[in-house]
Design a protein around this motif. Structure first.
Motif, PDB file in Angstrom:
ATOM      1  N   THR A 310       0.854  -1.185   0.000  1.00  0.00           N
ATOM      2  CA  THR A 310       0.000   0.000   0.000  1.00  0.00           C
ATOM      3  C   THR A 310       0.890   1.235   0.000  1.00  0.00           C
ATOM      4  OG1 THR A 310      -0.088   0.213   2.401  1.00  0.00           O
ATOM      5  CG2 THR A 310      -1.739  -1.230   1.352  1.00  0.00           C
ATOM      6  N   GLU A 311       0.281   2.370  -0.283  1.00  0.00           N
ATOM      7  CA  GLU A 311       1.043   3.618  -0.246  1.00  0.00           C
ATOM      8  C   GLU A 311       1.601   3.881   1.152  1.00  0.00           C
ATOM      9  OE1 GLU A 311       0.413   8.329  -1.415  1.00  0.00           O
ATOM     10  OE2 GLU A 311      -1.343   7.059  -1.098  1.00  0.00           O
ATOM     11  N   ALA A 312       0.804   3.625   2.174  1.00  0.00           N
ATOM     12  CA  ALA A 312       1.271   3.843   3.546  1.00  0.00           C
ATOM     13  C   ALA A 312       2.430   2.909   3.886  1.00  0.00           C
ATOM     14  CB  ALA A 312       0.122   3.656   4.529  1.00  0.00           C
ATOM     15  N   GLU A 313       2.357   1.656   3.437  1.00  0.00           N
ATOM     16  CA  GLU A 313       3.458   0.725   3.691  1.00  0.00           C
ATOM     17  C   GLU A 313       4.736   1.191   3.000  1.00  0.00           C
ATOM     18  OE1 GLU A 313       1.080  -3.506   4.326  1.00  0.00           O
ATOM     19  OE2 GLU A 313       1.618  -2.865   2.294  1.00  0.00           O
ATOM     20  N   TRP A 314       4.604   1.673   1.782  1.00  0.00           N
ATOM     21  CA  TRP A 314       5.780   2.174   1.079  1.00  0.00           C
ATOM     22  C   TRP A 314       6.392   3.336   1.856  1.00  0.00           C
ATOM     23  CZ3 TRP A 314       8.156   6.412  -0.665  1.00  0.00           C
ATOM     24  CH2 TRP A 314       9.200   6.251  -1.585  1.00  0.00           C
ATOM     25  N   GLU A 315       5.542   4.280   2.290  1.00  0.00           N
ATOM     26  CA  GLU A 315       6.084   5.471   2.955  1.00  0.00           C
ATOM     27  C   GLU A 315       6.707   5.133   4.303  1.00  0.00           C
ATOM     28  OE1 GLU A 315       4.660   9.841   4.512  1.00  0.00           O
ATOM     29  OE2 GLU A 315       3.879   9.139   2.583  1.00  0.00           O
ATOM     30  N   LYS A 316       6.115   4.226   5.058  1.00  0.00           N
ATOM     31  CA  LYS A 316       6.721   3.853   6.335  1.00  0.00           C
ATOM     32  C   LYS A 316       8.083   3.208   6.104  1.00  0.00           C
ATOM     33  CE  LYS A 316       5.972   1.540  10.762  1.00  0.00           C
ATOM     34  NZ  LYS A 316       5.051   0.747  11.624  1.00  0.00           N
ATOM     35  N   ALA A 317       8.187   2.340   5.110  1.00  0.00           N
ATOM     36  CA  ALA A 317       9.479   1.716   4.805  1.00  0.00           C
ATOM     37  C   ALA A 317      10.522   2.751   4.409  1.00  0.00           C
ATOM     38  CB  ALA A 317       9.311   0.684   3.692  1.00  0.00           C
ATOM     39  N   ALA A 318      10.077   3.844   3.799  1.00  0.00           N
ATOM     40  CA  ALA A 318      10.987   4.865   3.307  1.00  0.00           C
ATOM     41  C   ALA A 318      11.372   5.892   4.371  1.00  0.00           C
ATOM     42  CB  ALA A 318      10.358   5.601   2.123  1.00  0.00           C
ATOM     43  N   ARG A 319      10.495   6.154   5.337  1.00  0.00           N
ATOM     44  CA  ARG A 319      10.700   7.309   6.211  1.00  0.00           C
ATOM     45  C   ARG A 319      10.891   6.979   7.682  1.00  0.00           C
ATOM     46  NH1 ARG A 319       6.182  11.530   6.084  1.00  0.00           N
ATOM     47  NH2 ARG A 319       7.885  12.881   6.794  1.00  0.00           N
ATOM     48  N   PHE A 320      10.316   5.892   8.135  1.00  0.00           N
ATOM     49  CA  PHE A 320      10.245   5.662   9.582  1.00  0.00           C
ATOM     50  C   PHE A 320      11.598   5.260  10.148  1.00  0.00           C
ATOM     51  CE2 PHE A 320       9.313   2.715  13.181  1.00  0.00           C
ATOM     52  CZ  PHE A 320       8.812   3.672  14.049  1.00  0.00           C
ATOM     53  N   ASP A 321      12.022   5.974  11.189  1.00  0.00           N
ATOM     54  CA  ASP A 321      13.259   5.662  11.891  1.00  0.00           C
ATOM     55  C   ASP A 321      12.897   5.041  13.239  1.00  0.00           C
ATOM     56  OD1 ASP A 321      15.656   5.511  13.184  1.00  0.00           O
ATOM     57  OD2 ASP A 321      16.206   7.616  12.920  1.00  0.00           O
ATOM     58  N   PRO A 322      13.052   3.725  13.409  1.00  0.00           N
ATOM     59  CA  PRO A 322      12.635   3.086  14.658  1.00  0.00           C
ATOM     60  C   PRO A 322      13.428   3.557  15.871  1.00  0.00           C
ATOM     61  CG  PRO A 322      13.858   1.548  13.294  1.00  0.00           C
ATOM     62  CD  PRO A 322      13.617   2.760  12.453  1.00  0.00           C
ATOM     63  N   ALA A 323      14.629   4.087  15.652  1.00  0.00           N
ATOM     64  CA  ALA A 323      15.444   4.539  16.783  1.00  0.00           C
ATOM     65  C   ALA A 323      14.892   5.810  17.416  1.00  0.00           C
ATOM     66  CB  ALA A 323      16.883   4.763  16.331  1.00  0.00           C
ATOM     67  N   THR A 324      14.274   6.668  16.604  1.00  0.00           N
ATOM     68  CA  THR A 324      13.767   7.951  17.105  1.00  0.00           C
ATOM     69  C   THR A 324      12.251   8.066  17.033  1.00  0.00           C
ATOM     70  OG1 THR A 324      13.944   9.021  14.940  1.00  0.00           O
ATOM     71  CG2 THR A 324      15.908   9.064  16.356  1.00  0.00           C
ATOM     72  N   GLY A 325      11.612   7.207  16.232  1.00  0.00           N
ATOM     73  CA  GLY A 325      10.178   7.324  16.014  1.00  0.00           C
ATOM     74  C   GLY A 325       9.813   8.420  15.034  1.00  0.00           C
ATOM     75  N   ARG A 326      10.799   9.084  14.446  1.00  0.00           N
ATOM     76  CA  ARG A 326      10.551  10.182  13.501  1.00  0.00           C
ATOM     77  C   ARG A 326      10.293   9.648  12.095  1.00  0.00           C
ATOM     78  NH1 ARG A 326      14.917  13.482  12.113  1.00  0.00           N
ATOM     79  NH2 ARG A 326      13.350  14.751  11.038  1.00  0.00           N
ATOM     80  N   SER A 327       9.592  10.476  11.308  1.00  0.00           N
ATOM     81  CA  SER A 327       9.493  10.251   9.868  1.00  0.00           C
ATOM     82  C   SER A 327      10.431  11.227   9.186  1.00  0.00           C
ATOM     83  CB  SER A 327       8.056  10.464   9.387  1.00  0.00           C
ATOM     84  OG  SER A 327       7.236   9.394   9.773  1.00  0.00           O
ATOM     85  N   LEU A 328      11.376  10.707   8.408  1.00  0.00           N
ATOM     86  CA  LEU A 328      12.399  11.515   7.765  1.00  0.00           C
ATOM     87  C   LEU A 328      11.901  12.061   6.428  1.00  0.00           C
ATOM     88  CD1 LEU A 328      15.361   9.036   8.375  1.00  0.00           C
ATOM     89  CD2 LEU A 328      14.594  10.911   9.859  1.00  0.00           C
ATOM     90  N   ARG A 329      12.576  13.113   5.947  1.00  0.00           N
ATOM     91  CA  ARG A 329      12.198  13.669   4.643  1.00  0.00           C
ATOM     92  C   ARG A 329      12.602  12.723   3.515  1.00  0.00           C
ATOM     93  NH1 ARG A 329      13.989  18.361   0.895  1.00  0.00           N
ATOM     94  NH2 ARG A 329      11.969  19.098   0.124  1.00  0.00           N
ATOM     95  N   PHE A 330      13.748  12.077   3.666  1.00  0.00           N
ATOM     96  CA  PHE A 330      14.248  11.095   2.713  1.00  0.00           C
ATOM     97  C   PHE A 330      14.646   9.841   3.482  1.00  0.00           C
ATOM     98  CE2 PHE A 330      15.164  15.172   0.609  1.00  0.00           C
ATOM     99  CZ  PHE A 330      14.572  14.950  -0.625  1.00  0.00           C
ATOM    100  N   PRO A 331      14.832   8.717   2.808  1.00  0.00           N
ATOM    101  CA  PRO A 331      15.235   7.514   3.528  1.00  0.00           C
ATOM    102  C   PRO A 331      16.517   7.692   4.340  1.00  0.00           C
ATOM    103  CG  PRO A 331      14.485   6.922   1.338  1.00  0.00           C
ATOM    104  CD  PRO A 331      14.527   8.423   1.386  1.00  0.00           C
ATOM    105  N   TRP A 332      17.481   8.462   3.843  1.00  0.00           N
ATOM    106  CA  TRP A 332      18.778   8.645   4.502  1.00  0.00           C
ATOM    107  C   TRP A 332      18.753   9.750   5.546  1.00  0.00           C
ATOM    108  CZ3 TRP A 332      17.840   9.266  -0.743  1.00  0.00           C
ATOM    109  CH2 TRP A 332      17.661  10.589  -1.170  1.00  0.00           C
ATOM    110  N   GLY A 333      17.682  10.523   5.637  1.00  0.00           N
ATOM    111  CA  GLY A 333      17.622  11.632   6.577  1.00  0.00           C
ATOM    112  C   GLY A 333      16.940  12.827   5.951  1.00  0.00           C
ATOM    113  N   ASP A 334      17.293  14.025   6.407  1.00  0.00           N
ATOM    114  CA  ASP A 334      16.640  15.236   5.914  1.00  0.00           C
ATOM    115  C   ASP A 334      17.477  16.000   4.898  1.00  0.00           C
ATOM    116  OD1 ASP A 334      14.457  14.730   7.576  1.00  0.00           O
ATOM    117  OD2 ASP A 334      15.385  15.770   9.269  1.00  0.00           O
TER     118      ASP A 334
END
Length: 447
Positions: A310-334
């Motif tokens: 799903t679109e949400a699954e794609w975005e979580k895989a791309a943005r979610f950082d489990p160490a901080t709980g943040r969603s990043l702007r890009f997979p590698w960071g901001d």
């Protein structure tokens, strides 16, 4: 004027120039007048239409709407209105000829730079409602126009791919990075909430807003996009002839289209070749597959015992950082994309091998989520909770819930200013002239 606003204006001027040099390189500098006026496919506009449309859009938004200036060429507005004129009909319009389009675009750009110099890019509404924006705030309308031009440049690249004739586009790099096998074929994304969308990205469109919490069950997602080699196994296994793997609409498309492989593939004996911008070459096994429709991606996923994310699954895989709980702007960071992180901006005329950008991996370990190929998701395009059109309905809202499927991540042809982990693209599920691929997912509770 603050130094911060000066730097913003300098960046805007530089990005406007980069976009125009790219547009001219795909049109006026590459082809003669006959080729620019021709319609190379009923799916696409004549290239000269795209060129003048870019200038007309810039005039309407940066000179008229944001600058309050009088129209330079109100007589051509109707010609370059994408909603009034379907692509298949544009070749019959009295379009500006190539040199007329160049002169018009140059005139618009001179006035735009003059208006930019005088603009107040710190303007905010008072009082300010939550989520409210203005055209000039943080340079928003300039960002829209910059991204719009690069989006049309990608569309023009699709037209070049459909064009028949000798190659006219040159490769910018001598050798792509080497393929690196993944540490595992798939990555487990843990259950739980994450923040989807954005409230504060100055480059974001209305359909990326607002930020909202989405709670997902655990799932597995492919570490890499599906490669040509993997997709060829589906083809060679008779996937295009087996009704079991296709949805009803997908099978209808497959039979009507008489599809046997991705667009631009052809079999030469036992070898698969592809046509790429006028060149015929063997299909490289370790690159992500591209030029597949949603229906083809969905059929492959079924054949592989999986599904599209799903679109949400794609975005979580791309943005979610489990160490901080943040969603990043890009997979590698901001930080902004660069060549080590993603294959973007037409540096190569095709995808890079899988694993070629180790600096671009997401915190969860998923690779090549940005660049290389747009990735089909199973989600139908819709607005987020509390969606509000800005600056106009025709950018997003008129396409909601009309069977358009969402694609994510950008492609090798997408400019870095026109993609991020929240960016949403959409198209008809039958389209495959676009630079589209996919990766698969599966539910974790199947283990």
């Amino acid at each position: 004027m603050s130094r911060e606003q000066e730097r913003l204006k300098e960046r805007i001027a530089a990005e406007l120039d980069r976009g125009r040099r790219r547009s001219n390189g795909l049109t006026l500098d590459a082809l003669d007048e006959e080729d620019l006026l021709a319609q190379h496919s009923p799916l696409m506009s004549p290239l000269v239409w795209d060129l003048a449309h870019i200038g007309n859009y810039e005039e309407q938004w940066l000179l008229r709407a944001a600058g309050g200036r009088a129209a330079l060429r109100p007589d051509i507005d109707g010609l370059y209105d994408a909603f009034e004129n379907p692509r298949a009909d544009r070749v019959a319009l009295p379009l500006l000829r190539p040199e007329e389009a160049r002169a018009y675009n140059d005139r618009v750009r001179r006035e735009v730079l003059d208006a930019l110099d005088a603009a107040d890019l710190d303007a905010v509404p008072a009082p300010r409602a939550p989520g409210e924006r203005t055209l000039l705030e943080a340079g928003f309308v300039y960002h829209v126009v910059i991204q719009h031009e690069h989006q049309h440049d990608e569309t023009m690249l699709a037209t070049h791919q459909l064009r028949r004739g000798a190659p006219v586009l040159l490769e910018e790099e001598a050798a792509p990075p080497r393929a690196v096998p993944p540490p595992s074929e798939e990555v487990l994304v843990p259950a739980g909430p994450f923040t989807m969308g954005t409230d504060d990205d100055p480059w974001s469109y209305d359909n990326e807003r607002g930020a909202h919490t989405v709670d997902l069950d655990a799932y597995w997602i492919d570490t890499d996009p599906v490669t040509n080699a993997a997709y060829q196994r589906f083809v060679d296994d008779g996937g295009y002839r087996d009704r079991r793997w296709w949805s009803a609409r997908g099978w209808e498309w497959c039979r009507r289209r008489e599809a046997e492989a991705p667009a631009f593939w052809d079999r030469d004996g036992t070898t698969w070749t592809r046509r790429r911008f006028g060149r015929v070459e063997e299909v490289p096994p370790d690159q992500p597959v591209q030029h597949v429709s949603f229906h083809e991606a969905d059929a492959y996923a079924r054949w592989a015992g999986r599904r599209l994310p799903t679109e949400a699954e794609w975005e979580k895989a791309a943005r979610f950082d489990p160490a901080t709980g943040r969603s990043l702007r890009f997979p590698w960071g901001d930080g902004d994309p660069d060549h080590s992180r993603a294959n973007l901006g037409q540096r190569a005329l095709g995808p890079h091998p899988v694993g070629g950008h180790p600096d671009g991996v997401s915190p969860l370990g998923v690779r090549q989520l940005i660049g290389d190929v747009w990735e089909w998701t199973s989600t139908t395009f819709h607005g987020y909770p509390g969606f509000a059109s800005f600056p106009y309905r025709e950018y997003s809202e008129v396409f909601f819930d009309r069977d358009y499927k969402v694609l994510r991540g950008g492609s090798w042809a997408t400019h870095p200013t026109a993609v991020r982990s929240t960016f949403r693209n959409w198209d008809h599920p039958v389209r495959r002239q676009i630079f589209s691929g996919f990766r698969c997912a599966r539910d974790a509770d199947r283990d």
